[in-house]
Design an enzyme around this catalytic site. Structure first.
Site, PDB file in Angstrom:
ATOM      1  CD  GLN A 118      64.146 -44.140 -42.286  1.00 21.98           C
ATOM      2  OE1 GLN A 118      64.426 -43.844 -41.079  1.00 21.98           O
ATOM      3  NE2 GLN A 118      63.270 -44.780 -42.800  1.00 21.98           N
ATOM      4  CG  ASP A 175      58.136 -47.676 -31.399  1.00 21.96           C
ATOM      5  OD1 ASP A 175      58.211 -47.014 -30.587  1.00 21.96           O
ATOM      6  OD2 ASP A 175      58.057 -47.715 -32.744  1.00 21.96           O
ATOM      7  NE  ARG A 177      59.738 -45.155 -32.412  1.00 21.78           N
ATOM      8  CZ  ARG A 177      59.858 -45.165 -33.586  1.00 21.78           C
ATOM      9  NH1 ARG A 177      60.632 -44.343 -34.441  1.00 21.78           N
ATOM     10  NH2 ARG A 177      59.413 -46.485 -34.185  1.00 21.78           N
ATOM     11  CE  LYS A 203      58.092 -42.421 -36.904  1.00 19.95           C
ATOM     12  NZ  LYS A 203      59.411 -41.805 -37.680  1.00 19.95           N
TER      13      LYS A 203
END
Length: 251
Positions: A118, A175, A177, A203
């Protein structure tokens, strides 16, 4: 700070993989070995991966050390960066990626995940498009749990835990983040709409919730192998990543 009591099965799996190395200032806790298939010049080579953590506390009660990890933000000790290509500030049509650091995938070429693919693919997409940016988020290792914790999550994955289950077993959320700092930088660099390169709707939501104009999304699936197929399936089935026709690792 929460007090998480480790499941006895988790401790049984991990404790034989941790070594205590005493130093003048405390100790090094060495975790491993962990089987790591790496793409090395087109050939898959299996390495054994170790990770270590410096700590002032010296103890062979490894449960104490493991239990502390979910409340000590090791990932915040790193720095992030952004690669800009073309006229990102004023160009009408720009694409960008928020890429979370993956030490094993980005640096070693690990095939346990699709991160290295990626990273390189999104950079190529940006160059081919002519205008864009790659945000490299260094405090996002292991979905925000840090490299040492990720090493132990890998050990659990080798013992039939999926990615989500391994993070939960160590006391973390799926997650962890946070994109707020990256969004602040993005706002400083560009006010026009962007097309986000991602499979992760979180995101997209992070940008939209911050008031940033998002004009679209480009998917980024690929590099499916026997080593990461379960990991990619977990992204879709457990973490909500967007499945795109012709690119899903179900095939």
């Amino acid at each position: 700070m929460k007090d998480t009591k480790l499941d006895s099965k988790v401790l049984d799996v991990l404790q034989d993989k941790i070594q205590l190395i005493k130093t003048e200032k405390g100790a090094i806790y060495l975790v491993g070995p962990i089987r790591l298939p790496v793409n090395l010049y087109g050939e898959t080579v299996v390495f054994q991966w170790y990770c270590w953590l410096n700590c002032n506390e010296v103890t062979e009660d490894f449960e104490r050390i493991i239990d502390k990890l979910s409340s000590v933000n090791l990932a915040e000790l790193q720095q992030s960066s952004v690669l800009v290509y073309g006229d990102f500030t004023y160009g009408e049509d720009a694409i960008m990626r928020m890429h979370s650091i993956c030490h094993t995938g980005d640096i070693f070429g690990s095939k346990r995940c699709d991160c290295g693919f990626q990273l390189k693919r999104s950079m190529k997409m940006i160059v081919e498009h002519g205008t864009g940016a790659l945000f490299y988020l260094a405090n996002h290792e292991g979905r925000g749990i840090g490299l040492f914790s990720k090493a132990m999550a890998y050990i659990l994955q080798e013992n039939n835990y999926d990615t989500v289950e391994a993070n939960h077993a160590l006391g973390f959320v799926d997650d962890a983040r946070n994109y707020s700092d990256a969004i602040r930088v993005l706002k400083a660099l560009r006010s026009k709409p962007v097309t986000l390169i991602t499979n992760n709707p979180k995101k997209l939501d992070a940008l939209k919730n911050a008031g940033l104009p998002v004009s679209g999304r480009k998917p980024l699936w690929g590099d499916v192998s026997e080593y990461n197929e379960k990991y990619l399936q977990t992204k879709i089935n457990r973490s909500g990543h967007l499945k795109d026709e012709g690119t899903c690792p179900n095939d």
